[in-house]
Write an enzyme that holds these catalytic residues in place. Sequence first.
Site, short mmCIF file in Angstrom:
data_model
loop_
_atom_site.label_atom_id
_atom_site.label_comp_id
_atom_site.label_asym_id
_atom_site.label_seq_id
_atom_site.Cartn_x
_atom_site.Cartn_y
_atom_site.Cartn_z
N ARG A 123 1.19 -1.19 0.18
CA ARG A 123 0.00 -0.14 -0.08
C ARG A 123 0.97 1.29 -0.03
O ARG A 123 1.76 1.54 0.72
CB ARG A 123 -1.03 -0.14 1.25
CG ARG A 123 -1.72 1.36 1.37
CD ARG A 123 -2.82 1.27 2.51
NE ARG A 123 -3.69 0.44 1.97
CZ ARG A 123 -5.19 0.47 2.38
NH1 ARG A 123 -5.29 1.13 3.31
NH2 ARG A 123 -6.14 -0.05 1.82
N HIS A 158 -7.38 0.85 -6.42
CA HIS A 158 -7.47 0.03 -5.10
C HIS A 158 -7.98 -1.38 -6.07
O HIS A 158 -9.35 -1.69 -5.76
CB HIS A 158 -8.36 0.63 -4.26
CG HIS A 158 -8.17 -0.09 -2.96
ND1 HIS A 158 -7.59 -1.28 -2.70
CD2 HIS A 158 -9.10 0.10 -1.81
CE1 HIS A 158 -7.53 -1.56 -1.26
NE2 HIS A 158 -8.51 -0.66 -0.95
N GLN A 165 -10.01 -4.24 -3.81
CA GLN A 165 -11.13 -3.65 -3.35
C GLN A 165 -12.10 -3.82 -4.38
O GLN A 165 -13.21 -4.56 -4.19
CB GLN A 165 -11.15 -2.06 -3.07
CG GLN A 165 -12.55 -1.63 -2.61
CD GLN A 165 -12.78 -2.11 -1.03
OE1 GLN A 165 -12.09 -1.93 -0.09
NE2 GLN A 165 -14.02 -2.74 -1.09
N ASP A 170 -17.41 6.32 -1.31
CA ASP A 170 -16.04 6.28 -0.40
C ASP A 170 -15.71 7.70 -0.03
O ASP A 170 -16.65 8.66 -0.26
CB ASP A 170 -14.94 5.82 -1.39
CG ASP A 170 -13.59 5.73 -0.76
OD1 ASP A 170 -13.78 5.52 0.57
OD2 ASP A 170 -12.94 5.78 -1.50
N CYS A 195 -16.61 0.95 0.70
CA CYS A 195 -15.43 0.13 0.86
C CYS A 195 -14.99 0.23 2.46
O CYS A 195 -14.18 -0.49 2.64
CB CYS A 195 -14.30 0.59 0.06
SG CYS A 195 -13.95 2.40 0.27
N ARG A 228 -13.07 -9.03 0.82
CA ARG A 228 -11.52 -8.81 0.66
C ARG A 228 -10.91 -10.00 0.73
O ARG A 228 -9.91 -10.25 -0.16
CB ARG A 228 -11.33 -7.55 1.60
CG ARG A 228 -11.90 -6.40 1.48
CD ARG A 228 -11.26 -5.62 0.08
NE ARG A 228 -9.96 -5.58 -0.05
CZ ARG A 228 -9.10 -4.79 0.61
NH1 ARG A 228 -9.61 -3.55 0.80
NH2 ARG A 228 -7.79 -4.59 0.36
#
Length: 304
Positions: A101, A128, A131, A222, A261, A289
């Site tokens: 990340r 992402h 996700q 988000d 998310c 996930r």
Amino acid sequence: MAMHYLTGLEFSPAETESLIDLAIRTKQQPEAFATALKGHSFALLFEKPSLRTRVSFEVGITRLGGHSLYIDHKDERIGVREATKDYAKNLSVWVQGIVARVYQHSTLTDLAQFASVPVVNALCEQLHPCQALADFVTIKEAFGQIKGIRLGYVGDGNNVSHSLLLLGAMLGAQVTVATPAGRGPKAQWVEQAQVLAAAHGGSIKLISKISEMGQQDVLYTDTWLSMGCAGTLAELQPQFAPFQLNETLLVQTGAQYAMHCQPAHRDLEISGAVMDSKLCLALPQAENRLHAQNALLLKLFNKA
Ligand code: CP
Ligand code: NVA
């Protein structure tokens, strides 16, 4: 050469669809995969905070019989103490895979260039993909299909919106992204999504008036302020308030489900009432996930 998962475009639409089906299979029959990654160690590198990504990778890898180690890069970014090239080469001597990340997508491409093991994007400023993969597992579980599903994203044109556009387009979904003017998704990803949508029966629509959202099957939002972005949520609130995912918007669009998310900011991008409602898929998304990522690791290592 090792295969990586940096954008989600490394897998074809058919392969992505089969990843989604594999995720559902690993969720239903975890015992069948309990030793699939025996002897595999993974370095999990985090320049930014995380709950879901860290825990789902750590627990998921353990469930596949592998081992992971968390390497905290929040205080010192990758490439500062030593060149990313040397760092990636050293890690490749010990571990079989790298999950990262990062602040800059270029850190991922540098890692992938010099590592001899697969590198997985666990979120960068652009994308992402893990996700979005989990989100389409969740959509398939909810609707039984992805093709033709109308997914309305409301809020900021950010990393999550880009990955939903790319994967949604390749899976034949109809994705509408509603953002305040000037906060839309980046042209680079929109253009790629349009090409994929044209080839795979999906569609992409960008709007800046929430009243033009039309009928949707599911609404997604988000945070208005992603990690590493300047400003404050309080400053953004007046501009973004009309794009809140709330009960009024669900009724107006006829959407059956709400998605987020997480981490969520209750009563900012999503109302607390919607977060707590039975229509909200945020928890199944978080749970998926783990299964989506495990399916991805199984494919990257040719174990399924
Ligand atoms: N959705 C997600 O990536 O959550 P974390 O930031 O907690 O990992
Ligand atoms: N867009 C958010 C996603 C967090 C999981 C961020 O980048 O902070």
